[in-house]
Design an enzyme around this catalytic site. Structure first.
Site, short mmCIF file in Angstrom:
data_model
loop_
_atom_site.label_atom_id
_atom_site.label_comp_id
_atom_site.label_asym_id
_atom_site.label_seq_id
_atom_site.Cartn_x
_atom_site.Cartn_y
_atom_site.Cartn_z
CG MET A 375 1.30 -6.18 14.37
SD MET A 375 0.40 -7.70 13.97
CE MET A 375 -0.53 -7.92 15.47
CD GLU A 376 -3.79 -7.26 13.99
OE1 GLU A 376 -2.95 -7.01 13.12
OE2 GLU A 376 -4.29 -8.40 14.15
CD GLU A 410 -3.31 -3.62 10.14
OE1 GLU A 410 -3.67 -4.34 11.09
OE2 GLU A 410 -2.88 -4.10 9.07
N1 BES Z 1 -2.21 -8.98 11.53
C1 BES Z 1 -1.72 -8.62 10.26
C2 BES Z 1 -0.23 -8.49 10.19
C3 BES Z 1 0.51 -9.81 10.18
C4 BES Z 1 0.56 -10.55 9.03
C5 BES Z 1 1.17 -10.27 11.29
C6 BES Z 1 1.23 -11.76 9.03
C7 BES Z 1 1.83 -11.47 11.29
C8 BES Z 1 1.86 -12.23 10.15
C9 BES Z 1 -2.33 -7.30 9.79
O1 BES Z 1 -3.57 -7.02 10.31
C10 BES Z 1 -2.51 -7.44 8.33
O2 BES Z 1 -3.31 -8.21 7.90
N2 BES Z 1 -1.76 -6.69 7.55
C11 BES Z 1 -1.81 -6.76 6.12
C12 BES Z 1 -2.44 -5.54 5.53
C13 BES Z 1 -3.82 -5.68 5.06
C14 BES Z 1 -4.29 -4.40 4.40
C15 BES Z 1 -4.10 -6.87 4.21
C16 BES Z 1 -0.39 -6.84 5.63
O3 BES Z 1 0.51 -6.74 6.45
O4 BES Z 1 -0.21 -6.98 4.45
ZN ZN Z 2 -5.17 -8.03 9.50
#
Ligand code: BES
Ligand code: ZN
Length: 991
Positions: A375-376, A410
């Site tokens: 999470m960013e 991220e």
């Molecule tokens: N912002 C998301 C994390 C997130 C996902 C928060 C769903 C709330 C609900 C983060 O930037 C993200 O996309 N993470 C991915 C990793 C990425 C390499 C595809 C993840 O968590 O899988």
């Molecule tokens: Zn993301």
């Protein structure tokens, strides 16, 4: 502030209890006599609060937990709350536009030990939010979820004051919690005045639960001692679970944050630590860490963490980079890879965005319990342990690649998403799609020898083609008014937003050229820095770059991109090389399915076509209409035509039969004349066109014949992904045996190739892709019953069991473990389970957890299913993926389905309506469905649980139904052909 009466009223609690609660938080260390007396009262008051809370929370829990994990089924359903239609502002999910926050001052105190009486973990907090009145109003709505408020001196849950000394604030007449829409509602006796600044002060308590959302707790063991981390996951709508806030992405503000924590623990937040002082609270000596004020930012990007972690650090151009993890993980050097790669990736994005990193520090932290991958949070990125920690002795090249790409993803958000934020969640696809595209660019910078950029074709383009070819798909872009409730927001975190978003942005960057794309991107970021935008703002800036450079396009960026963004699906482009006619059609996996979603463009796209003739790259064409004729695309004699070079375009390609034949011939005789990515794509297109009945299935199968001489990873992987569908459809039928024989014949030369390359399996192949392909070769060889392979992996595993020394290379562990456990029995399973529980690094535990699902013993699988709902056995974050692993096993499939059906209500309530793995769960347990009986069960499942709901898995239920219908038809139409084809192919000689 003196101790005062507390009106503890949990969200939706029927009865509220009165108690007494502590005065203001954060006093100095010196304790006067008077204060000492107060503290005694405060201690008692805190206890009273905890007791009151526990009553309220047990009521809450009872409501949420209708079914226990062991009682076998949804016997009782939660009451249905049909919100009475109302136009009152507090019944709407979106905040009114009358108030705009500027600044928060927030102090939080998470307790890392449970209260011995109530067994509850809690946090307490105090917050002041300063906001501007934009329109006169006598109502203040602030998001708040599951927080309990202290009644303050005015008898209300909040104090209101004006910032300017000459202005008098209205009086709060009522204050209450609106639980459905998650608001703290303050009604005033008269209007706030437009242009004036006001402050709302609150004091509150919440539960630090292990629910992976808001301010939550994560637990782990270290040297036999249980440890607790307090951490946060706010995105998308859980900041309101940590403190009262205007919890919408456009409500940006600055934040002064302080955390109170035990001596010996570390407190982290978005900003740099300014100072840590000693304080005394409730008779305890504590620390208070104050953080530097944040930049103007959205609430969903906040993070607060208290742990006893260790860290390593470095600095790059005045930016402090730190990696935090459990002490033993840091001591073992597991943070080093992330630390080494973060600097270069950060520098890469500064260049790419032409914007320096906006914060003085960048922390990244690995958490034992974490729902997403990472999470960013701005300046304090949180990760699952597997996504950040690397250990050469345990981690595979795939683990390493995931770390590099996820860090890149991220870090990309630090600008795209954090510095410039989309105004509302309906544009989430642009945020996540963008990061999912540039993560490959950032990872390439970190590991230039890997060729990772091409992997987007497997990981995103082909992945999402499978979903976006269904009639139940949806467009990338949603209307702002259609996305209101938290569950609707969560549902947007799907393959369409991530992978289709990434795919169309890659296509856009390609047809604009990277130079024009980055130019537009840079001015977009510059214009909206610290603010908000909508997706068309990016198009506007790209258009400016197009105009400035004189780039030739058939239409505006806006008009081209709208065809990809506003309508679901994608086209299949058919090239008739005899006539030069090129046409497009909406590609549907099931041609008989009913597309009920209307498209503003009648399912036509503006399609950029890069292509080659007999290996010679030709100049780009655009298909802007349904059908057009390009004389250049006519082919004669032995020439062949290949379109969609490197699968940069988001579409499939079909050809006339003669060109298909010529392409097959090139594959068989001189496959390297066709680009590696396109060899992969030809198979993917052929298999999917066949499923859609556009070309015969045997033509698709014919594309795999050349694999006997293929040594590259991408084409093999693409073939395996497609053959996986054949496994799913046929591994319970007669076709299976013939298919196994065929694939064993095809993979044997590859297996021998890697055996030679690695000196009889003693070395690791040098190339990243070769390392992947070696694993796939072993997997398929063992899966198809190649004796040499099976003996090999079983001997490796046996050696581990006999000597208790694991010499299996990390790259090979997943497949070796899986095969050995499948071939073994209880002894192997129990050995692996023990190793899983003992694993000191999450990547090793992860490999074992997946492999444990490979057993063929139904009772072991059933027991394993039970474990998934016991957090002491399987962490909550891993529950759904473990069930999906079990369902992927042909024997586990029906067991997993029965399990999910029986426990849906429990799983759904316990494992979070906000988690984004529900769609994976539903798709995972139903992916093998291909009979009328299974279809009926699926429909029944949908009907039975209509009231409980499916949350972020709602769409997945419909997609599964649609997929099952298509599978039933496909098997009926193809079974005999496929059987005969494999029989015939097995008669042909091998190499
Ligand atoms: N912002 C998301 C994390 C997130 C996902 C928060 C769903 C709330 C609900 C983060 O930037 C993200 O996309 N993470 C991915 C990793 C990425 C390499 C595809 C993840 O968590 O899988
Ligand atoms: Zn993301």
């Amino acid at each position: 502030m003196p101790p005062m009466a507390t009106y503890t009223c949990a969200p939706s609690a029927v009865a509220c209890s009165v108690s007494v609660q502590a005065g203001s938080m954060g006093k100095g260390f010196y304790v006067s006599k008077a204060v000492g007396i107060v503290l005694v009262i405060v201690g008692a008051a805190a206890l009273a609060t905890i007791i009151a809370l526990s009553v309220v929370y047990s009521q809450e829990k009872a409501k949420n937990t209708q079914v226990s994990p062991t009682d076998g089924g949804p016997t009782s359903k939660p009451p249905v709350t049909t919100p009475t239609p109302s136009n009152e502002p507090w019944d709407k999910y979106r905040l009114p536009k009358s108030l705009m926050p500027h600044y928060y001052n927030l102090t939080l105190w998470p307790r890392l030990t449970e209260d011995p009486n109530t067994k509850l973990y809690i946090f307490t907090g105090e917050s002041t939010v300063e906001f501007e009145c934009l329109e006169d109003t006598n109502l203040i709505l602030i998001h708040s979820n599951r927080l309990n408020y202290t009644t303050l001196t005015n008898g209300q849950l909040a104090l209101l004051s004006a910032v300017s000394s000459g202005v008098e604030a209205p009086t709060i007449t009522t204050s209450r919690l609106q639980t459905v829409t998650q608001y703290l509602v303050l009604q005033l006796d008269r209007n706030l005045v437009k242009g004036q600044l006001y402050r709302v002060y609150t004091k509150f308590t919440g539960e630090l639960a292990d629910d992976l959302g808001g301010f939550y707790r994560s637990e782990y063991e270290e040297d036999g001692v249980r440890k607790v981390v307090a951490t946060t996951q706010m995105q998308p709508t859980d900041a309101r679970k940590a403190f009262p806030c205007f919890d919408e992405p456009a409500m940006k503000a600055t934040f002064d944050i302080s955390l109170i924590h035990d001596p010996g623990t570390v407190a982290l937040s978005n900003g740099r630590e300014l100072e840590t002082t000693n304080i005394n609270m409730e008779g305890k000596n504590l620390h208070k860490t104050v953080f530097e004020r944040t930049e103007k930012m959205s609430t969903y990007l906040l993070a607060f963490i208290v742990s006893d972690y260790d860290f390593i650090n470095s600095t790059i151009d005045d930016v402090l980079i730190r990696i935090y993890a459990r002490k033993p993980a840091i001591a073992a050097g597991q943070g080093a890879y992330a630390l080494n790669k973060t600097g270069p990736i950060l520098k890469f994005f500064e260049k790419y965005y032409n914007s320096s990193y906006p914060l003085p520090k960048s922390d990244q932290i690995a958490l034992p319990d974490f729902n997403a991958g990472a999470m960013e949070n701005w300046g304090l990125i949180t990760y699952r342990e597997t996504a950040l920690l690397y250990d050469e002795a345990f981690s595979s090249n795939s683990n390493k690649e995931r770390i590099a790409t996820i860090i890149a993803h991220e870090l990309a958000h630090m600008w795209f998403g954090n510095l410039v934020t989309l105004r509302w969640w309906n544009d989430l696809w642009l945020n996540e799609g963008f990061a999912s595209y540039v993560e490959y660019l950032g990872a390439h910078e970190a590991e230039p020898d890997w060729n990772v950029k091409e992997l987007i074709v497997l990981g995103d383009v082909q992945r999402v083609f499978a979903v976006d070819a269904l009639a139940s798909s949806h467009p990338l872009s949603s209307k702002e008014e259609d996305i209101q409730k938290p569950a609707q927001i969560s549902e947007l975190f799907d393959a369409i937003s991530y992978s289709k978003g990434a795919s169309v942005l890659r296509m856009l960057s390609d047809f604009l050229t990277e130079e024009v794309f980055t130019k537009g991107l840079q001015t977009y970021l510059a214009e909206f820095a610290f603010g908000n935008a909508v997706y068309t703002d990016l198009w506007k800036h790209l258009q400016m770059a197009v105009d400035a450079t004189g780039t030739d396009l058939p239409a505006s960026v806006h008009d081209i991109m709208n065809t990809w963004v506003l309508q679901m699906g994608f086209p299949v482009v058919t090239v008739n090389t005899q006539s030069g006619e090129v046409s497009q059609q909406h590609f549907l996996l099931d041609p008989d399915s009913n597309v009920t979603t209307e498209s503003p463009f009648g399912y036509q796209w503006i399609v950029p076509i890069r292509w080659m003739k007999s290996g010679m790259v030709q100049s780009q064409k655009w298909l802007e209409v349904k059908s057009n004729t390009f004389a250049e695309m006519k082919v004669s004699g032995e020439d062949w035509l290949l379109a969609n070079l490197n699968t940069v375009g988001y579409y499939r390609v079909n050809y006339d039969a003669a060109n298909w034949d010529r392409l097959l011939k090139v594959l068989r005789t001189n496959h390297s004349a066709i680009l590696r990515i396109n060899r992969a794509q030809l198979m993917d297109d052929a298999f999917n066109l066949a499923r859609a009945k556009v070309i015969p299935t045997v033509l698709a199968l014919n594309t795999t014949k050349y694999l006997i001489s293929e040594r590259d990873y991408m084409p093999w992987k693409s073939a395996l992904n497609n053959l996986d569908f054949f496994y799913l459809m046929f591994d319970r039928s007669e076709v299976y045996g013939y298919m196994q024989d065929y694939l064993r014949k095809q993979v044997t030369p590859l297996f021998q190739y890697y055996k030679t390359m690695t000196g009889n399996w003693s070395k690791v192949p040098e190339g990243h892709m070769d390392q992947y392909n070696q694993v796939d070769a072993i997997s398929l060889a063992c899966r198809t019953g190649l004796k040499e392979c099976q003996d090999l992996v079983q001997s490796w595993f046996k050696q581990w069991m006999d000597t208790d020394t694991n010499t299996i290379h990390p790259n090979l562990r997943s497949t070796v473990y899986c095969n050995a456990i499948a071939a073994g029995g209880t002894v192997e399973w129990n050995f692996a389970w023990k190793k899983f529980k003992e694993a000191s690094i999450a990547t090793e535990a992860e490999k074992l957890r997946a492999a444990l699902a490979c057993t063929t013993q139904p009772w072991l699988l059933n027991r394993y299913l039970e474990y998934t709902l016991e957090p002491t056995m399987i962490r909550k974050q891993d529950a759904t993926s473990t069930i999906v692993y079990i369902a992927s096993n042909v024997i586990g499939q029906s067991l997993a389905w029965d399990f999910v059906r029986a426990r849906w209500s429990y799983i759904f309530t316990q494992y979070g309506g906000g988690s984004f793995s529900f769609s994976n769960l539903i798709n995972g347990v139903t992916k093998r469905f291909a009979s009328e009986f299974e279809l009926q069960q699926l429909r029944q499942f949908k009907a039975d649980n209509a009231e409980v709901g499916f949350g972020s898995g709602t769409l997945a239920v419909d997609q599964s139904i649609e997929r099952t219908v298509a599978n039933i038809k496909w098997i009926a139409e193809n079974r005999d052909n496929v059987l005969n084809w494999f029989k015939d192919a097995n008669k042909e000689p091998g190499l």
